[in-house]
Enzyme design. Structure first.
Site, PDB file in Angstrom:
ATOM      1  N   LYS A 155       0.847  -1.196   0.000  1.00 19.18           N
ATOM      2  CA  LYS A 155       0.000   0.000   0.000  1.00 19.18           C
ATOM      3  C   LYS A 155       0.883   1.248   0.000  1.00 19.18           C
ATOM      4  O   LYS A 155       1.613   1.497   0.959  1.00 19.18           O
ATOM      5  CB  LYS A 155      -0.911   0.028   1.231  1.00 19.18           C
ATOM      6  CG  LYS A 155      -2.008   1.086   1.074  1.00 19.18           C
ATOM      7  CD  LYS A 155      -2.745   1.396   2.356  1.00 19.18           C
ATOM      8  CE  LYS A 155      -2.075   2.455   3.159  1.00 19.18           C
ATOM      9  NZ  LYS A 155      -1.978   3.781   2.502  1.00 19.18           N
ATOM     10  N   THR A 207       2.660   6.068  13.944  1.00 20.71           N
ATOM     11  CA  THR A 207       2.071   4.963  13.165  1.00 20.71           C
ATOM     12  C   THR A 207       2.900   3.689  13.371  1.00 20.71           C
ATOM     13  O   THR A 207       2.338   2.601  13.506  1.00 20.71           O
ATOM     14  CB  THR A 207       2.025   5.324  11.664  1.00 20.71           C
ATOM     15  OG1 THR A 207       1.480   6.627  11.534  1.00 20.71           O
ATOM     16  CG2 THR A 207       1.185   4.342  10.873  1.00 20.71           C
ATOM     17  N   GLU A 241      10.895   1.759   9.671  1.00 18.15           N
ATOM     18  CA  GLU A 241      11.819   2.864   9.395  1.00 18.15           C
ATOM     19  C   GLU A 241      11.034   4.131   9.666  1.00 18.15           C
ATOM     20  O   GLU A 241      10.120   4.479   8.909  1.00 18.15           O
ATOM     21  CB  GLU A 241      12.297   2.754   7.932  1.00 18.15           C
ATOM     22  CG  GLU A 241      13.664   3.359   7.735  1.00 18.15           C
ATOM     23  CD  GLU A 241      13.586   4.847   7.573  1.00 18.15           C
ATOM     24  OE1 GLU A 241      13.740   5.556   8.596  1.00 18.15           O
ATOM     25  OE2 GLU A 241      13.351   5.309   6.453  1.00 18.15           O
ATOM     26  N   CYS A 279      13.371  11.851   5.898  1.00 21.35           N
ATOM     27  CA  CYS A 279      13.618  11.519   7.309  1.00 21.35           C
ATOM     28  C   CYS A 279      15.083  11.725   7.678  1.00 21.35           C
ATOM     29  O   CYS A 279      15.426  11.776   8.856  1.00 21.35           O
ATOM     30  CB  CYS A 279      13.182  10.091   7.601  1.00 21.35           C
ATOM     31  SG  CYS A 279      14.051   8.869   6.632  1.00 21.35           S
ATOM     32  N   GLU A 296       9.766  16.063  15.390  1.00 19.09           N
ATOM     33  CA  GLU A 296       9.990  15.997  13.943  1.00 19.09           C
ATOM     34  C   GLU A 296       9.019  16.939  13.224  1.00 19.09           C
ATOM     35  O   GLU A 296       7.801  16.783  13.334  1.00 19.09           O
ATOM     36  CB  GLU A 296       9.787  14.562  13.434  1.00 19.09           C
ATOM     37  CG  GLU A 296      10.190  14.419  11.982  1.00 19.09           C
ATOM     38  CD  GLU A 296      10.009  13.011  11.421  1.00 19.09           C
ATOM     39  OE1 GLU A 296       8.936  12.421  11.630  1.00 19.09           O
ATOM     40  OE2 GLU A 296      10.925  12.536  10.730  1.00 19.09           O
TER      41      GLU A 296
HETATM   42  N1  LIG Z   1      10.124   8.377   8.471  1.00 19.59           N
HETATM   43  C1  LIG Z   1       9.679   8.933   7.422  1.00 19.59           C
HETATM   44  O1  LIG Z   1      10.321   8.829   6.472  1.00 19.59           O
HETATM   45  C2  LIG Z   1       8.380   9.640   7.381  1.00 19.59           C
HETATM   46  C3  LIG Z   1       7.922  10.322   8.472  1.00 19.59           C
HETATM   47  N2  LIG Z   1       6.739  10.937   8.419  1.00 19.59           N
HETATM   48  C4  LIG Z   1       6.322  11.662   9.631  1.00 19.59           C
HETATM   49  O2  LIG Z   1       5.041  11.237  10.011  1.00 19.59           O
HETATM   50  C5  LIG Z   1       4.174  12.352  10.099  1.00 19.59           C
HETATM   51  C6  LIG Z   1       2.787  11.919   9.692  1.00 19.59           C
HETATM   52  O3  LIG Z   1       2.743  11.672   8.297  1.00 19.59           O
HETATM   53  P1  LIG Z   1       1.693  10.660   7.737  1.00 19.59           P
HETATM   54  O4  LIG Z   1       1.472  10.803   6.312  1.00 19.59           O
HETATM   55  O5  LIG Z   1       0.463  10.744   8.581  1.00 19.59           O
HETATM   56  O6  LIG Z   1       2.484   9.303   7.968  1.00 19.59           O
HETATM   57  P2  LIG Z   1       1.956   7.901   8.310  1.00 19.59           P
HETATM   58  O7  LIG Z   1       2.957   7.224   9.138  1.00 19.59           O
HETATM   59  O8  LIG Z   1       0.562   7.967   8.842  1.00 19.59           O
HETATM   60  O9  LIG Z   1       1.841   7.229   6.866  1.00 19.59           O
HETATM   61  C7  LIG Z   1       2.762   6.364   6.296  1.00 19.59           C
HETATM   62  C8  LIG Z   1       2.028   5.184   5.674  1.00 19.59           C
HETATM   63  O10 LIG Z   1       1.389   4.445   6.706  1.00 19.59           O
HETATM   64  C9  LIG Z   1       0.021   4.232   6.383  1.00 19.59           C
HETATM   65  N3  LIG Z   1      -0.723   4.089   7.622  1.00 19.59           N
HETATM   66  C10 LIG Z   1      -1.230   5.061   8.417  1.00 19.59           C
HETATM   67  N4  LIG Z   1      -1.895   4.500   9.450  1.00 19.59           N
HETATM   68  C11 LIG Z   1      -1.804   3.159   9.308  1.00 19.59           C
HETATM   69  C12 LIG Z   1      -2.285   2.045  10.057  1.00 19.59           C
HETATM   70  N5  LIG Z   1      -3.042   2.199  11.144  1.00 19.59           N
HETATM   71  N6  LIG Z   1      -1.987   0.816   9.628  1.00 19.59           N
HETATM   72  C13 LIG Z   1      -1.232   0.626   8.534  1.00 19.59           C
HETATM   73  N7  LIG Z   1      -0.766   1.635   7.766  1.00 19.59           N
HETATM   74  C14 LIG Z   1      -1.043   2.888   8.157  1.00 19.59           C
HETATM   75  C15 LIG Z   1      -0.331   5.447   5.551  1.00 19.59           C
HETATM   76  O11 LIG Z   1      -1.499   5.219   4.804  1.00 19.59           O
HETATM   77  C16 LIG Z   1       0.915   5.583   4.705  1.00 19.59           C
HETATM   78  O12 LIG Z   1       0.866   4.660   3.634  1.00 19.59           O
HETATM   79  C17 LIG Z   1       4.807  13.389   9.191  1.00 19.59           C
HETATM   80  O13 LIG Z   1       4.426  14.677   9.529  1.00 19.59           O
HETATM   81  C18 LIG Z   1       6.257  13.144   9.432  1.00 19.59           C
HETATM   82  O14 LIG Z   1       6.668  13.795  10.613  1.00 19.59           O
HETATM   83  C19 LIG Z   1       5.952  10.897   7.314  1.00 19.59           C
HETATM   84  C20 LIG Z   1       6.368  10.250   6.187  1.00 19.59           C
HETATM   85  C21 LIG Z   1       7.637   9.611   6.122  1.00 19.59           C
HETATM   86  O1  LIG Z   2      16.920   4.777   1.346  1.00 19.32           O
HETATM   87  C1  LIG Z   2      17.189   5.963   1.188  1.00 19.32           C
HETATM   88  O2  LIG Z   2      18.109   6.327   0.479  1.00 19.32           O
HETATM   89  C2  LIG Z   2      16.382   7.016   1.818  1.00 19.32           C
HETATM   90  C3  LIG Z   2      15.387   6.760   2.632  1.00 19.32           C
HETATM   91  C4  LIG Z   2      14.595   7.832   3.142  1.00 19.32           C
HETATM   92  C5  LIG Z   2      13.550   7.642   3.940  1.00 19.32           C
HETATM   93  O3  LIG Z   2      13.245   6.445   4.429  1.00 19.32           O
HETATM   94  C6  LIG Z   2      12.588   8.707   4.297  1.00 19.32           C
HETATM   95  O4  LIG Z   2      12.839   9.863   4.044  1.00 19.32           O
HETATM   96  O5  LIG Z   2      11.533   8.341   4.805  1.00 19.32           O
END
Ligand SMILES: NC(=O)C1=CN([C@@H]2O[C@H](COP(=O)(O)OP(=O)(O)OC[C@H]3O[C@@H](n4cnc5c(N)ncnc54)[C@H](O)[C@@H]3O)[C@@H](O)[C@H]2O)C=CC1
Ligand SMILES: O=C(O)/C=C/C=C(\O)C(=O)O
Length: 479
Positions: A173, A230, A248, A282, A383
């Site tokens: 997904k 999440t 991650e 990230c 963050e």
């Molecule tokens: N570590 C990283 O690379 C990322 C960090 N973030 C952080 O997270 C914050 C929230 O962003 P969101 O878009 O809400 O991220 P999110 O963690 O909710 O979404 C990431 C993925 O998880 C899915 N998801 C959400 N709830 C779920 C559940 N209960 N079960 C299974 N899958 C689920 C979403 O549909 C999406 O595909 C951002 O503001 C940022 O701070 C967001 C995106 C990437």
């Molecule tokens: O694999 C990479 O090169 C970068 C990964 C970056 C993320 O996982 C992120 O920004 O969420």
């Protein structure tokens, strides 16, 4: 443009015929719809994956490698189309999508297509016991891959490619905020000859479609990239079912600058590590610590460079900062700028929404630099995930090490110095899974990738990913 699920090699609408609007961040307009998939769609995806598994898991590594490399070639051949789709869906500059996101998605397939031909397992001769042990590395079965919106195809394929290479079938997904390139990938997989049911892509909300994947009793492993909250929720649901988990999650990464660094290189890279992809990576270095003796010089030079960045429509080649991914995310980031003011942070530049002519409803924000007095403020502890960085001076190596580690996250850290002993000392003491010294985001796909503390569990990349997507089974033979 309407998107459909990709299940059993076919494009299908959601069973309940429910849809979600898809927004273009560059102009704030709805430009299509995506399936609001339910548990029934995930169940159908699982059934397709389960029936494809016996044949796919028994296919030769040459066959899997050939198909993955073909997908990679087709992505490269469709670079422009995919880059345009990614940029429109996410708001990132087209140049970034063309130079980084789509080439990296292609590399992910090529890399794991090659890696599986080199993947082996251990044997242990039990001398004195007349026995030999060998370890089988068997695919897990049907696995779930859930990815975020910031690097949509790049991170989606970073999970799918090793899962498929290792012989698993996948229910995946993408983020509901950026579904487009995952949808297009389905076409490419069919063209490359990926057998039906091996990869199934279900679109929809995390709380429904995502939740159905993590709760599915027979999906035996979950690879997830996204927010820490999440990730914690997924761990809570999946752990009692004994699913394998790779998480991650977020970061609040220190960028530590010593006076003895190569200044010009550091300055240019620091602009990139602060604001690439609108700061929505990230790994971005969102807390900048600068040795006191060069602090004022750095502050002036950095702010001047940041002010020169070009915020604009993602399709313009000159744009360096595109739109943030969504209205909700823009509001979240703007709220942090208000928090900074209430915490007496000094906004050195930026801080305001940008109105781009002709695209007045787009989600544009000035790149923002905030001087803070302490590492304890919310701006340094939480963050933000946007084009906002903080800067503050430090006096000693011990002081900066304490501040760098004094945060709940532990994903990456960047160190700028030419002192070898300091590099070795600090690299070993910094609490992070990834340390870059005199560089940032330099990636070798063979290396372990992931964080500690609230930044996650497990490592992606190279053989680590192939180990995650296989079960080790030891066989002991007495002779
Ligand atoms: N570590 C990283 O690379 C990322 C960090 N973030 C952080 O997270 C914050 C929230 O962003 P969101 O878009 O809400 O991220 P999110 O963690 O909710 O979404 C990431 C993925 O998880 C899915 N998801 C959400 N709830 C779920 C559940 N209960 N079960 C299974 N899958 C689920 C979403 O549909 C999406 O595909 C951002 O503001 C940022 O701070 C967001 C995106 C990437
Ligand atoms: O694999 C990479 O090169 C970068 C990964 C970056 C993320 O996982 C992120 O920004 O969420």
């Amino acid at each position: 443009m309407n998107i459909q699920n990709y299940i059993n090699g076919q494009f299908l609408p959601p069973v309940a015929d429910e849809w979600i609007d898809n927004y273009c961040p560059a102009n704030g307009e709805i430009y299509g719809q995506i399936p609001n998939s339910s548990k029934e769609d995930v169940d159908n995806a699982y059934i397709a994956a389960e029936s494809a598994f016996p044949s796919w898991s028994q296919s030769t590594f040459e066959e899997r490698s050939r198909i993955l490399i073909k997908i990679s070639e087709l992505l490269e051949a469709n670079l422009q189309r995919f880059a345009e789709a990614e940029s429109k869906d996410n708001g990132k500059p087209i140049s970034l999508a063309k130079d980084v996101d789509i080439p990296r998605a292609a590399s992910n397939f090529r890399f794991f297509g090659n890696a599986i031909t080199q993947f082996g397992s251990e044997s242990h001769e039990s001398v004195g016991q007349d026995a030999i042990n060998y370890t089988l590395r068997q695919p897990i079965g049907v696995v779930g891959c859930i990815s975020p919106w910031n690097l949509p195809l790049y991170l989606f394929t970073w999970k799918i490619a090793p899962a498929l290479a290792a012989g698993n079938c996948v229910v995946a997904k993408p983020s509901e905020v950026t579904p487009m390139t995952a949808y297009l990938l389905g076409e490419i997989c069919t063209e490359a000859g990926l057998p039906k049911g091996v990869l199934n892509i279900v679109h929809g909300l995390g709380t429904t479609a995502g939740q159905a994947i993590i709760e599915h009793p027979d999906i035996k492993a979950i690879s997830f990239t996204g927010g820490t909250t999440t990730g914690a929720h997924i761990a809570k649901v999946a752990a009692p079912m004994f699913k394998k988990l790779s998480l991650e999650l977020g970061g609040k990464n220190p960028n530590i600058i010593f006076a003895d660094c190569d200044y010009k290189d550091m300055l240019e890279t620091t602009v990139r590590s602060s604001f690439a992809n609108q700061g929505q990576i990230c790994l971005c270095g969102s807390r900048i610590f600068v040795e006191a003796s060069i602090y004022e010089t750095f502050k002036n030079d950095f702010v001047a460079k940041v002010k020169a960045l070009k915020v604009g429509h993602p399709s313009e080649e000159k744009t360096t900062i595109g739109a943030l991914v969504s209205k909700a995310h823009l509001e979240k980031v703007l709220n942090y700028i208000e928090i900074a003011k209430s915490e007496k942070g000094n906004v050195l530049c930026g801080g305001n929404r940008v109105i781009v002519k002709g695209y007045e409803n787009g989600y544009y924000l000035e790149p923002t630099v905030i001087e803070v007095a302490s590492n304890d403020c919310r701006l340094n502890q939480e963050e933000i995930f946007g084009p906002v960085v903080t800067i503050m001076p430090f006096e000693t190596e011990d002081d900066v090490l304490t501040m760098a580690n004094d945060v709940k996250y532990g994903l990456s850290a960047t160190l700028w110095t030419n002192d070898l002993k300091r590099t070795m000392r600090m690299s070993s003491q910094l609490q992070a899974g990834i340390i870059w010294v005199n560089t940032w985001m330099m990636r070798d796909l063979r290396t372990p990738f992931g964080g500690i503390k609230a930044s996650g569990v497990g490592r992606e990349g190279g053989f680590e990913a192939l180990r995650f997507f296989t079960e080790a089974k030891n066989v002991c033979i007495k002779y």
